[in-house]
Design an enzyme around this catalytic site. Structure first.
Site, PDB file in Angstrom:
ATOM      1  N   LYS A 119       0.902  -1.137  -0.042  1.00 34.00           N
ATOM      2  CA  LYS A 119      -0.140   0.271  -0.135  1.00 34.00           C
ATOM      3  C   LYS A 119       0.901   1.178   0.063  1.00 34.00           C
ATOM      4  CE  LYS A 119      -3.832  -2.463   2.150  1.00 34.00           C
ATOM      5  NZ  LYS A 119      -4.609  -2.846   3.342  1.00 34.00           N
TER       6      LYS A 119
ATOM      7  N   GLN B 298      -4.614  -1.528   9.553  1.00 37.65           N
ATOM      8  CA  GLN B 298      -4.372  -2.850   8.983  1.00 37.65           C
ATOM      9  C   GLN B 298      -5.277  -3.828   9.831  1.00 37.65           C
ATOM     10  OE1 GLN B 298      -3.657  -3.314   5.826  1.00 37.65           O
ATOM     11  NE2 GLN B 298      -3.885  -5.635   6.038  1.00 37.65           N
TER      12      GLN B 298
ATOM     13  N   ASP C 213     -10.786   2.934   4.052  1.00 34.66           N
ATOM     14  CA  ASP C 213     -11.220   1.331   3.769  1.00 34.66           C
ATOM     15  C   ASP C 213     -12.815   1.298   3.793  1.00 34.66           C
ATOM     16  OD1 ASP C 213      -9.419  -0.554   4.110  1.00 34.66           O
ATOM     17  OD2 ASP C 213      -8.857  -0.203   6.076  1.00 34.66           O
TER      18      ASP C 213
HETATM   19  N1  GUN Z   1      -6.776  -7.000   5.913  1.00 39.81           N
HETATM   20  C1  GUN Z   1      -7.268  -7.533   4.800  1.00 39.81           C
HETATM   21  N2  GUN Z   1      -7.863  -6.798   3.994  1.00 39.81           N
HETATM   22  C2  GUN Z   1      -7.793  -5.680   4.485  1.00 39.81           C
HETATM   23  C3  GUN Z   1      -8.279  -4.275   3.980  1.00 39.81           C
HETATM   24  O1  GUN Z   1      -8.981  -4.135   2.865  1.00 39.81           O
HETATM   25  N3  GUN Z   1      -8.209  -3.440   4.822  1.00 39.81           N
HETATM   26  C4  GUN Z   1      -7.424  -3.335   6.126  1.00 39.81           C
HETATM   27  N4  GUN Z   1      -7.512  -2.363   6.638  1.00 39.81           N
HETATM   28  N5  GUN Z   1      -7.075  -4.389   6.412  1.00 39.81           N
HETATM   29  C5  GUN Z   1      -7.159  -5.573   5.704  1.00 39.81           C
END
Ligand code: GUN
Length: 297
Positions: free
Chosen positions: A54, A100, A123
């Site tokens: 990311k 996350q 998100d």
């Molecule tokens: N863990 C797995 N997929 C995601 C996501 O789309 N966002 C976040 N914050 N954590 C994740």
């Protein structure tokens, strides 16, 4: 039949390319770049790797990013306080804030996620954003769901009147994707793709999942069970989208038994190189949107 591959990596690259221009326009107008702040709790290798992807994508498109790493032992109260401090810009301006997942078991994840202000919730997990999506007026759409919809639109795979079977009912993927694909076309939408579908959600109590997936024009597998979807569960000519990312013997594999299913489907997304890069591209798009909305306030 051998399926055509839905190249999420290639599409994500094209999306990043156009986002780069939009970010430059933003920077020219406002004299600063959008900024994403990511909270990473603990030392799960998979989470660290996703967060790295990311941050790297943010850098590629000219978005500033910062990863705040917190020990596994952090409490719910400490994490809520950290998110509140980030939201008060005490860690630099934060247009987008992402925590996350998964969080350690002792942490109340809902309390931590709810602390992210809805207008920085890139998100799309905050109840306000989930509510807006459910009412057909989305602001931040959860990134994986948005990425799957975008892949279908880009490949001109019709969804209107088609039966989509989603295996998995998570708040992150299954539920928002069902809402997105079933919604009416948004006002001014240039294509009628990615909506107007008939959607079935399967989950751990659905019984014979194959009974449902065999009826599907589009199967989306999003449960995190390696090779759950086998060729006998897919009807010839279907589209199969694999959201699963499972590490088995050091290899990344999806929720779909790729080789045999690819012999039967018309379209299939690979793992890696399918939905994963699209999730990241949609996060970057949401971060730019958050920055734009903030400058309009
Ligand atoms: N863990 C797995 N997929 C995601 C996501 O789309 N966002 C976040 N914050 N954590 C994740």
């Amino acid at each position: 039949m051998t399926a055509q591959v839905l190249d999420g990596k290639g599409l994500a690259g094209r999306i990043e390319h156009s986002l780069r221009d939009e970010v430059e326009t933003f920077a020219g107008m406002f004299g600063r770049r959008p900024r994403l702040v990511v909270v990473l709790v603990g030392d799960m290798a998979a989470s660290a790797s996703y967060v790295k992807s990311k941050a790297a994508a943010a850098t590629r498109v000219g978005i500033d990013s910062d990863v705040i790493a917190v020990p596994e032992t952090a409490t719910t109260a400490e994490l809520v306080a950290l998110v509140q401090a980030i939201a008060a810009d005490q860690h630099g301006p934060a247009d987008g804030i992402l925590v996350q997942l998964p969080l350690p078991r002792h942490v109340d994840a809902v309390a931590v996620l709810d602390a992210v202000p809805p207008d920085r919730d890139v998100d799309g997990f905050h109840p306000e954003n989930a509510g807006l999506l459910s009412q057909g007026r989305p602001r931040f759409i959860p990134c994986t769901a948005a990425g799957v919809q975008r892949m279908l639109i880009d490949a001109a795979i019709p969804t209107a009147g088609k039966h989509v079977v989603i295996v998995g009912r998570s708040d992150i993927v299954g539920k928002p994707l069902a809402l997105l694909l079933a919604q009416r076309p948004p006002a001014g939408c240039p294509t009628d793709g990615g909506c107007d579908a008939t959607v079935t959600i399967c989950h751990s109590r659905s019984g014979d999942i194959g009974h449902f997936t065999r009826q599907a024009d589009i199967v989306v597998a999003a449960v995190g069970r390696p090779r759950l979807i086998t060729a006998d569960m897919v009807r010839p000519g279907a589209t199969v989208i694999d959201v699963g990312i499972n590490r088995v013997d050091g290899k990344l594999i999806g929720d779909v038994d790729y080789g045999p299913v690819a012999e039967k489907a018309a379209w299939i997304s690979p793992v890696p190189g399918g939905v994963g890069p699209m999730t990241v591209a949609m996060l970057i798009a949401n971060t730019l949107l958050a920055a734009e909305l903030r400058m309009k306030r």
